[in-house]
Motif scaffolding. Structure first.
Motif, PDB file in Angstrom:
ATOM      1  N   ARG A 144      -3.634  20.826  -2.671  1.00 31.68           N
ATOM      2  CA  ARG A 144      -4.534  20.954  -1.518  1.00 31.68           C
ATOM      3  C   ARG A 144      -4.738  19.623  -0.796  1.00 31.68           C
ATOM      4  NH1 ARG A 144      -9.166  23.937   0.271  1.00 31.68           N
ATOM      5  NH2 ARG A 144     -10.757  22.562   1.148  1.00 31.68           N
ATOM      6  N   THR A 145      -4.692  18.513  -1.543  1.00 33.48           N
ATOM      7  CA  THR A 145      -5.081  17.218  -0.968  1.00 33.48           C
ATOM      8  C   THR A 145      -3.958  16.185  -0.903  1.00 33.48           C
ATOM      9  OG1 THR A 145      -5.826  16.467  -3.165  1.00 33.48           O
ATOM     10  CG2 THR A 145      -7.449  17.546  -1.764  1.00 33.48           C
ATOM     11  N   ARG A 146      -2.793  16.524  -1.402  1.00 29.46           N
ATOM     12  CA  ARG A 146      -1.740  15.508  -1.546  1.00 29.46           C
ATOM     13  C   ARG A 146      -1.284  14.896  -0.223  1.00 29.46           C
ATOM     14  NH1 ARG A 146       3.019  19.260  -3.957  1.00 29.46           N
ATOM     15  NH2 ARG A 146       1.430  19.257  -5.603  1.00 29.46           N
ATOM     16  N   ASP A 147      -1.469  15.607   0.876  1.00 22.14           N
ATOM     17  CA  ASP A 147      -0.992  15.113   2.166  1.00 22.14           C
ATOM     18  C   ASP A 147      -2.065  14.395   2.980  1.00 22.14           C
ATOM     19  OD1 ASP A 147       1.605  16.111   1.771  1.00 22.14           O
ATOM     20  OD2 ASP A 147       1.028  18.096   2.486  1.00 22.14           O
ATOM     21  N   ILE A 148      -3.266  14.277   2.437  1.00 22.56           N
ATOM     22  CA  ILE A 148      -4.319  13.572   3.177  1.00 22.56           C
ATOM     23  C   ILE A 148      -4.047  12.070   3.145  1.00 22.56           C
ATOM     24  CG2 ILE A 148      -6.792  13.105   3.335  1.00 22.56           C
ATOM     25  CD1 ILE A 148      -7.324  15.695   1.884  1.00 22.56           C
ATOM     26  N   PRO A 149      -4.004  11.408   4.306  1.00 26.30           N
ATOM     27  CA  PRO A 149      -3.757   9.953   4.326  1.00 26.30           C
ATOM     28  C   PRO A 149      -4.873   9.192   3.626  1.00 26.30           C
ATOM     29  CG  PRO A 149      -3.509  10.929   6.522  1.00 26.30           C
ATOM     30  CD  PRO A 149      -4.148  11.968   5.656  1.00 26.30           C
ATOM     31  N   ILE A 150      -4.484   8.172   2.865  1.00 26.91           N
ATOM     32  CA  ILE A 150      -5.450   7.324   2.156  1.00 26.91           C
ATOM     33  C   ILE A 150      -5.291   5.879   2.630  1.00 26.91           C
ATOM     34  CG2 ILE A 150      -6.190   6.414  -0.080  1.00 26.91           C
ATOM     35  CD1 ILE A 150      -5.136   8.953  -1.371  1.00 26.91           C
ATOM     36  N   ILE A 151      -6.406   5.280   3.042  1.00 28.49           N
ATOM     37  CA  ILE A 151      -6.428   3.851   3.391  1.00 28.49           C
ATOM     38  C   ILE A 151      -7.225   3.133   2.315  1.00 28.49           C
ATOM     39  CG2 ILE A 151      -7.158   2.115   5.064  1.00 28.49           C
ATOM     40  CD1 ILE A 151      -6.853   4.168   7.256  1.00 28.49           C
ATOM     41  N   PHE A 152      -6.554   2.251   1.581  1.00 31.34           N
ATOM     42  CA  PHE A 152      -7.235   1.487   0.535  1.00 31.34           C
ATOM     43  C   PHE A 152      -7.989   0.305   1.142  1.00 31.34           C
ATOM     44  CE2 PHE A 152      -4.368   2.973  -3.085  1.00 31.34           C
ATOM     45  CZ  PHE A 152      -5.413   3.612  -3.738  1.00 31.34           C
ATOM     46  N   LEU A 153      -9.200   0.092   0.662  1.00 30.78           N
ATOM     47  CA  LEU A 153     -10.002  -1.062   1.054  1.00 30.78           C
ATOM     48  C   LEU A 153     -10.294  -1.874  -0.197  1.00 30.78           C
ATOM     49  CD1 LEU A 153     -12.596   0.763   3.360  1.00 30.78           C
ATOM     50  CD2 LEU A 153     -10.455  -0.333   4.037  1.00 30.78           C
ATOM     51  N   THR A 154     -10.067  -3.175  -0.144  1.00 29.03           N
ATOM     52  CA  THR A 154     -10.276  -4.006  -1.329  1.00 29.03           C
ATOM     53  C   THR A 154     -10.835  -5.372  -0.947  1.00 29.03           C
ATOM     54  OG1 THR A 154      -9.201  -5.023  -3.249  1.00 29.03           O
ATOM     55  CG2 THR A 154      -7.883  -4.811  -1.251  1.00 29.03           C
ATOM     56  N   ALA A 155     -11.710  -5.891  -1.812  1.00 26.98           N
ATOM     57  CA  ALA A 155     -12.303  -7.214  -1.576  1.00 26.98           C
ATOM     58  C   ALA A 155     -11.498  -8.312  -2.248  1.00 26.98           C
ATOM     59  CB  ALA A 155     -13.741  -7.241  -2.091  1.00 26.98           C
ATOM     60  N   ILE A 156     -10.461  -7.916  -2.994  1.00 31.09           N
ATOM     61  CA  ILE A 156      -9.640  -8.904  -3.691  1.00 31.09           C
ATOM     62  C   ILE A 156      -8.187  -8.738  -3.285  1.00 31.09           C
ATOM     63  CG2 ILE A 156     -11.172  -9.043  -5.667  1.00 31.09           C
ATOM     64  CD1 ILE A 156      -9.254  -7.206  -7.174  1.00 31.09           C
ATOM     65  N   ASN A 157      -7.430  -9.770  -3.495  1.00 31.35           N
ATOM     66  CA  ASN A 157      -6.006  -9.707  -3.160  1.00 31.35           C
ATOM     67  C   ASN A 157      -5.234 -10.486  -4.210  1.00 31.35           C
ATOM     68  OD1 ASN A 157      -3.475  -9.581  -2.081  1.00 31.35           O
ATOM     69  ND2 ASN A 157      -4.042 -10.385  -0.070  1.00 31.35           N
ATOM     70  N   HIS A 158      -4.529  -9.770  -5.060  1.00 31.45           N
ATOM     71  CA  HIS A 158      -3.755 -10.414  -6.117  1.00 31.45           C
ATOM     72  C   HIS A 158      -2.285 -10.589  -5.732  1.00 31.45           C
ATOM     73  CE1 HIS A 158      -7.100 -10.429  -8.821  1.00 31.45           C
ATOM     74  NE2 HIS A 158      -7.199  -9.124  -8.865  1.00 31.45           N
ATOM     75  N   GLY A 159      -2.020 -10.545  -4.430  1.00 32.18           N
ATOM     76  CA  GLY A 159      -0.658 -10.771  -3.974  1.00 32.18           C
ATOM     77  C   GLY A 159       0.130  -9.490  -3.778  1.00 32.18           C
ATOM     78  N   PRO A 160       1.442  -9.642  -3.517  1.00 34.47           N
ATOM     79  CA  PRO A 160       2.300  -8.484  -3.207  1.00 34.47           C
ATOM     80  C   PRO A 160       2.292  -7.399  -4.276  1.00 34.47           C
ATOM     81  CG  PRO A 160       3.430 -10.549  -2.745  1.00 34.47           C
ATOM     82  CD  PRO A 160       2.167 -10.909  -3.466  1.00 34.47           C
ATOM     83  N   HIS A 161       2.200  -7.783  -5.540  1.00 34.88           N
ATOM     84  CA  HIS A 161       2.229  -6.780  -6.605  1.00 34.88           C
ATOM     85  C   HIS A 161       1.024  -5.847  -6.504  1.00 34.88           C
ATOM     86  CE1 HIS A 161       2.915  -4.937 -10.510  1.00 34.88           C
ATOM     87  NE2 HIS A 161       1.644  -5.179 -10.824  1.00 34.88           N
ATOM     88  N   HIS A 162      -0.135  -6.406  -6.218  1.00 37.57           N
ATOM     89  CA  HIS A 162      -1.344  -5.600  -6.088  1.00 37.57           C
ATOM     90  C   HIS A 162      -1.223  -4.657  -4.891  1.00 37.57           C
ATOM     91  CE1 HIS A 162      -5.485  -4.851  -7.269  1.00 37.57           C
ATOM     92  NE2 HIS A 162      -5.839  -4.881  -5.999  1.00 37.57           N
ATOM     93  N   THR A 163      -0.695  -5.181  -3.781  1.00 35.13           N
ATOM     94  CA  THR A 163      -0.510  -4.358  -2.592  1.00 35.13           C
ATOM     95  C   THR A 163       0.489  -3.245  -2.847  1.00 35.13           C
ATOM     96  OG1 THR A 163      -0.972  -6.275  -1.194  1.00 35.13           O
ATOM     97  CG2 THR A 163       0.115  -4.398  -0.147  1.00 35.13           C
ATOM     98  N   PHE A 164       1.588  -3.583  -3.524  1.00 35.13           N
ATOM     99  CA  PHE A 164       2.598  -2.577  -3.840  1.00 35.13           C
ATOM    100  C   PHE A 164       2.014  -1.453  -4.685  1.00 35.13           C
ATOM    101  CE2 PHE A 164       5.746  -0.898  -6.838  1.00 35.13           C
ATOM    102  CZ  PHE A 164       6.678  -0.367  -5.936  1.00 35.13           C
ATOM    103  N   ARG A 165       1.122  -1.804  -5.604  1.00 35.74           N
ATOM    104  CA  ARG A 165       0.496  -0.780  -6.438  1.00 35.74           C
ATOM    105  C   ARG A 165      -0.289   0.210  -5.576  1.00 35.74           C
ATOM    106  NH1 ARG A 165      -4.078  -1.585 -11.205  1.00 35.74           N
ATOM    107  NH2 ARG A 165      -4.082   0.601 -11.904  1.00 35.74           N
ATOM    108  N   GLY A 166      -0.924  -0.308  -4.523  1.00 36.19           N
ATOM    109  CA  GLY A 166      -1.670   0.567  -3.627  1.00 36.19           C
ATOM    110  C   GLY A 166      -0.762   1.545  -2.912  1.00 36.19           C
ATOM    111  N   TYR A 167       0.361   1.061  -2.391  1.00 40.22           N
ATOM    112  CA  TYR A 167       1.299   1.954  -1.710  1.00 40.22           C
ATOM    113  C   TYR A 167       1.935   2.924  -2.694  1.00 40.22           C
ATOM    114  CZ  TYR A 167       0.882  -0.853   2.517  1.00 40.22           C
ATOM    115  OH  TYR A 167       0.393  -1.484   3.636  1.00 40.22           O
ATOM    116  N   ALA A 168       2.212   2.461  -3.906  1.00 38.17           N
ATOM    117  CA  ALA A 168       2.805   3.328  -4.918  1.00 38.17           C
ATOM    118  C   ALA A 168       1.859   4.460  -5.304  1.00 38.17           C
ATOM    119  CB  ALA A 168       3.189   2.519  -6.149  1.00 38.17           C
ATOM    120  N   ALA A 169       0.558   4.215  -5.185  1.00 45.54           N
ATOM    121  CA  ALA A 169      -0.433   5.238  -5.511  1.00 45.54           C
ATOM    122  C   ALA A 169      -0.572   6.275  -4.410  1.00 45.54           C
ATOM    123  CB  ALA A 169      -1.785   4.587  -5.771  1.00 45.54           C
ATOM    124  N   GLY A 170       0.108   6.049  -3.287  1.00 47.42           N
ATOM    125  CA  GLY A 170       0.099   7.027  -2.210  1.00 47.42           C
ATOM    126  C   GLY A 170      -0.654   6.615  -0.968  1.00 47.42           C
ATOM    127  N   ALA A 171      -1.055   5.358  -0.870  1.00 49.50           N
ATOM    128  CA  ALA A 171      -1.798   4.907   0.304  1.00 49.50           C
ATOM    129  C   ALA A 171      -0.878   4.769   1.514  1.00 49.50           C
ATOM    130  CB  ALA A 171      -2.471   3.562   0.023  1.00 49.50           C
TER     131      ALA A 171
END
Length: 223
Positions: free
Chosen positions: A75-102
Motif C-alpha cells: 500500500r505504501t511502497r511507492d510513497i516518496p520519502i524525504i529523509f531529514l537529518t541533523a548529522i552527516n557521516h559522509g557519503p556512506h550515511h547518505t547512500f544508506r538513506g537512498y538504499a532505504a528507499g528515499a
C-alpha cells in the motif's frame, strides 16, 4: 472541489514538527504529524500520502527502519520519502538513506525554500496521478453504462477490443510486408507511427477494463 493532498511529517521533537508545519503551510495541503516511526506506520494504515518527511535520528525505530517497513508494504511502497537529518557521516550515511528507499536526503539546517519546492513537486505529481485515476474511472463507468443500456454489461469494451485486435493484425502484416519489400523510408515511418498509435489505443482501452489497475492488459491483443 479538489481534495487536498496529505503530507506526513515524522520527527520525535515537537519543535521540529512545528518548524516543518510553518515551512509547508504555504502549500495549503493537509499536514499530518507523527512523533515516532510506530506512529507513522499507524497513520499509513488508513490514509494516503503524497510524500513523507522522515527524520533519521529517532529513539526506538529510527528513520531507516521506518522507511524499510514503509517500502515492504504494498500500500505504501511507492510513497516518496524525504529523509531529514541533523548529522552527516559522509557519503556512506547518505547512500544508506537512498538504499532505504528515499527520493531525497536533506541535512539540517535546511533552506526552507528548497524544502518547500521539493515537497511541492511531489504534491503536484500526486494530485495529477489522482486526477488521471479519476478520469479513467469515470470513462470506465460511462462505457459500462452504455453496455448496460444495451443489455450487455462491458459488452462495448469487448467489442472495441475485438475490433482493435483486427486492426492490430492488419498493421502488423503491413509492417512485415514493407520490411520484405524494402519499401521507402517514408512508408516504413508511417507504418511505425500507426503501430505506436495502436499501442496507445490498446493501453487506453485496457485501462478502462473492469477491475483494471493499469498493471496488466484486461483485453490482450488477439494475434
Amino acid at each position: 472541489m479538489v481534495q487536498k493532498a496529505k503530507i506526513l511529517l515524522v520527527d520525535d521533537r515537537p519543535e521540529n514538527l512545528l518548524a516543518l508545519e510553518a515551512i509547508l503551510s504555504a502549500l495549503d495541503q493537509t499536514l499530518v504529524r507523527a512523533s515516532s516511526g510506530e506512529e507513522a506506520l499507524k497513520a499509513l494504515l488508513t490514509d494516503d500520502f503524497a510524500v513523507i518527511l522522515l527524520d533519521v535520528q529517532m529513539p526506538g525505530m529510527d528513520g531507516f527502519e521506518t522507511a524499510a517497513h514503509i517500502k515492504r508494504r504494498e500500500r505504501t511502497r511507492d510513497i516518496p520519502i524525504i529523509f531529514l537529518t541533523a548529522i552527516n557521516h559522509g557519503p556512506h550515511h547518505t547512500f544508506r538513506g537512498y538504499a532505504a528507499g528515499a527520493v531525497d536526503y536533506i541535512s539540517k539546517p535546511f533552506d526552507p525554500w528548497v524544502l518547500r519546492a521539493k515537497v511541492s513537486v511531489f504534491v503536484e505529481l500526486y494530485m495529477k496521478n489522482c486526477q488521471l485515476k479519476e478520469q479513467a474511472e469515470l470513462l470506465r463507468l460511462q462505457l459500462a453504462g452504455v453496455g448496460e443500456a444495451a443489455g450487455e454489461p462491458a459488452g462495448l469494451l469487448s467489442e472495441l477490443s475485438a475490433r482493435l485486435a483486427a486492426v492490430e493484425e492488419q498493421a502488423e502484416a503491413l509492417s512485415k510486408q514493407l520490411d520484405d519489400d524494402a519499401a521507402d523510408a517514408s512508408a516504413v515511418a508511417t507504418a511505425a507511427h500507426l503501430e505506436r498509435k495502436l499501442t496507445a489505443l490498446r493501453r487506453a482501452l485496457d485501462a478502462l477494463g473492469p477491475g483494471s489497475d493499469g498493471s496488466a492488459p484486461m483485453f490482450p491483443p488477439q494475434r
